[in-house]
Design a protein around this motif. Sequence first.
Motif, PDB file in Angstrom:
ATOM      1  N   ASP A  97       0.832  -1.208   0.000  1.00  0.00           N
ATOM      2  CA  ASP A  97       0.000   0.000   0.000  1.00  0.00           C
ATOM      3  C   ASP A  97       0.866   1.256   0.000  1.00  0.00           C
ATOM      4  OD1 ASP A  97      -2.490   1.254  -0.108  1.00  0.00           O
ATOM      5  OD2 ASP A  97      -2.495   1.559   2.074  1.00  0.00           O
ATOM      6  N   LEU A  98       1.740   1.339  -1.005  1.00  0.00           N
ATOM      7  CA  LEU A  98       2.662   2.463  -1.108  1.00  0.00           C
ATOM      8  C   LEU A  98       1.933   3.735  -1.527  1.00  0.00           C
ATOM      9  CD1 LEU A  98       5.562   0.581  -2.902  1.00  0.00           C
ATOM     10  CD2 LEU A  98       5.512   1.347  -0.528  1.00  0.00           C
ATOM     11  N   VAL A 117       9.823   5.239  -2.952  1.00  0.00           N
ATOM     12  CA  VAL A 117       8.442   5.751  -2.987  1.00  0.00           C
ATOM     13  C   VAL A 117       8.136   6.498  -1.692  1.00  0.00           C
ATOM     14  CG1 VAL A 117       6.012   5.105  -3.059  1.00  0.00           C
ATOM     15  CG2 VAL A 117       7.638   3.997  -4.606  1.00  0.00           C
ATOM     16  N   GLU A 118       8.519   5.913  -0.567  1.00  0.00           N
ATOM     17  CA  GLU A 118       8.236   6.554   0.709  1.00  0.00           C
ATOM     18  C   GLU A 118       9.041   7.843   0.896  1.00  0.00           C
ATOM     19  OE1 GLU A 118       8.872   3.325   3.411  1.00  0.00           O
ATOM     20  OE2 GLU A 118       6.999   2.347   2.824  1.00  0.00           O
ATOM     21  N   ALA A 119      10.267   7.899   0.360  1.00  0.00           N
ATOM     22  CA  ALA A 119      11.071   9.112   0.446  1.00  0.00           C
ATOM     23  C   ALA A 119      10.436  10.239  -0.356  1.00  0.00           C
ATOM     24  CB  ALA A 119      12.495   8.852  -0.055  1.00  0.00           C
ATOM     25  N   VAL A 120       9.894   9.913  -1.508  1.00  0.00           N
ATOM     26  CA  VAL A 120       9.221  10.915  -2.338  1.00  0.00           C
ATOM     27  C   VAL A 120       7.978  11.431  -1.631  1.00  0.00           C
ATOM     28  CG1 VAL A 120       7.898  11.210  -4.478  1.00  0.00           C
ATOM     29  CG2 VAL A 120      10.134  10.099  -4.538  1.00  0.00           C
ATOM     30  N   ASP A 121       7.262  10.535  -0.975  1.00  0.00           N
ATOM     31  CA  ASP A 121       6.044  10.929  -0.263  1.00  0.00           C
ATOM     32  C   ASP A 121       6.385  11.852   0.906  1.00  0.00           C
ATOM     33  OD1 ASP A 121       3.150  10.700   0.007  1.00  0.00           O
ATOM     34  OD2 ASP A 121       3.599   9.695   1.907  1.00  0.00           O
ATOM     35  N   GLY A 122       7.570  11.682   1.489  1.00  0.00           N
ATOM     36  CA  GLY A 122       7.969  12.488   2.633  1.00  0.00           C
ATOM     37  C   GLY A 122       8.486  13.869   2.266  1.00  0.00           C
ATOM     38  N   GLU A 123       8.665  14.132   0.989  1.00  0.00           N
ATOM     39  CA  GLU A 123       9.207  15.428   0.555  1.00  0.00           C
ATOM     40  C   GLU A 123       8.182  16.528   0.634  1.00  0.00           C
ATOM     41  OE1 GLU A 123      10.801  14.809  -3.356  1.00  0.00           O
ATOM     42  OE2 GLU A 123      12.564  13.837  -2.587  1.00  0.00           O
ATOM     43  N   VAL A 154       0.700   4.936  -5.368  1.00  0.00           N
ATOM     44  CA  VAL A 154       0.611   3.813  -6.293  1.00  0.00           C
ATOM     45  C   VAL A 154      -0.864   3.483  -6.525  1.00  0.00           C
ATOM     46  CG1 VAL A 154       1.120   1.355  -6.620  1.00  0.00           C
ATOM     47  CG2 VAL A 154       2.856   2.869  -5.664  1.00  0.00           C
ATOM     48  N   VAL A 155      -1.277   3.508  -7.796  1.00  0.00           N
ATOM     49  CA  VAL A 155      -2.677   3.221  -8.102  1.00  0.00           C
ATOM     50  C   VAL A 155      -2.870   1.863  -8.771  1.00  0.00           C
ATOM     51  CG1 VAL A 155      -3.379   5.632  -8.206  1.00  0.00           C
ATOM     52  CG2 VAL A 155      -2.570   4.518 -10.279  1.00  0.00           C
ATOM     53  N   ASP A 156      -1.801   1.273  -9.316  1.00  0.00           N
ATOM     54  CA  ASP A 156      -1.924  -0.046  -9.938  1.00  0.00           C
ATOM     55  C   ASP A 156      -0.559  -0.711 -10.006  1.00  0.00           C
ATOM     56  OD1 ASP A 156      -3.179  -2.221 -11.213  1.00  0.00           O
ATOM     57  OD2 ASP A 156      -2.735  -1.419 -13.201  1.00  0.00           O
ATOM     58  N   VAL A 157      -0.552  -2.027  -9.829  1.00  0.00           N
ATOM     59  CA  VAL A 157       0.647  -2.848  -9.980  1.00  0.00           C
ATOM     60  C   VAL A 157       0.248  -4.011 -10.857  1.00  0.00           C
ATOM     61  CG1 VAL A 157       2.439  -4.176  -8.802  1.00  0.00           C
ATOM     62  CG2 VAL A 157       1.376  -2.241  -7.642  1.00  0.00           C
ATOM     63  N   ARG A 158       1.032  -4.256 -11.906  1.00  0.00           N
ATOM     64  CA  ARG A 158       0.673  -5.351 -12.808  1.00  0.00           C
ATOM     65  C   ARG A 158       1.932  -5.956 -13.400  1.00  0.00           C
ATOM     66  NH1 ARG A 158      -0.201  -0.575 -15.114  1.00  0.00           N
ATOM     67  NH2 ARG A 158       0.650  -0.149 -17.177  1.00  0.00           N
TER      68      ARG A 158
END
Length: 93
Positions: A17-18, A87-93, A21-25
């Motif tokens: 649940d990053l 991904v989490e580092a980008v979200d924390g910016e 992220v809306v889709d993983v395929r």
Amino acid sequence: NAVERGRAFVETVRDADLPGVVDVRGKGLMLAIDFDAKERRDAVVEAAAERGLLVLGCGYRTLRLLPPLDVTEREMRMGIDLLSSAVEAVDGE
């Protein structure tokens, strides 16, 4: 190996649940992650490169991954951990 590792990747990243992220395929080891915005995808590509993980932006907001066919479970886990960190580092910016 490709089918098994690809399936494990998709399940693991979906379950993580990053943020953004809306889709993983994927099909085998041809893997893709869709983000909510192109800017986030581009920032994740850069953050992943800073961590030593090379990924490729594709289309408008998609991240494409193509590990080697003989990738091990340990290597996939390391890649997922690096990608999650980016991904989490980008979200924390």
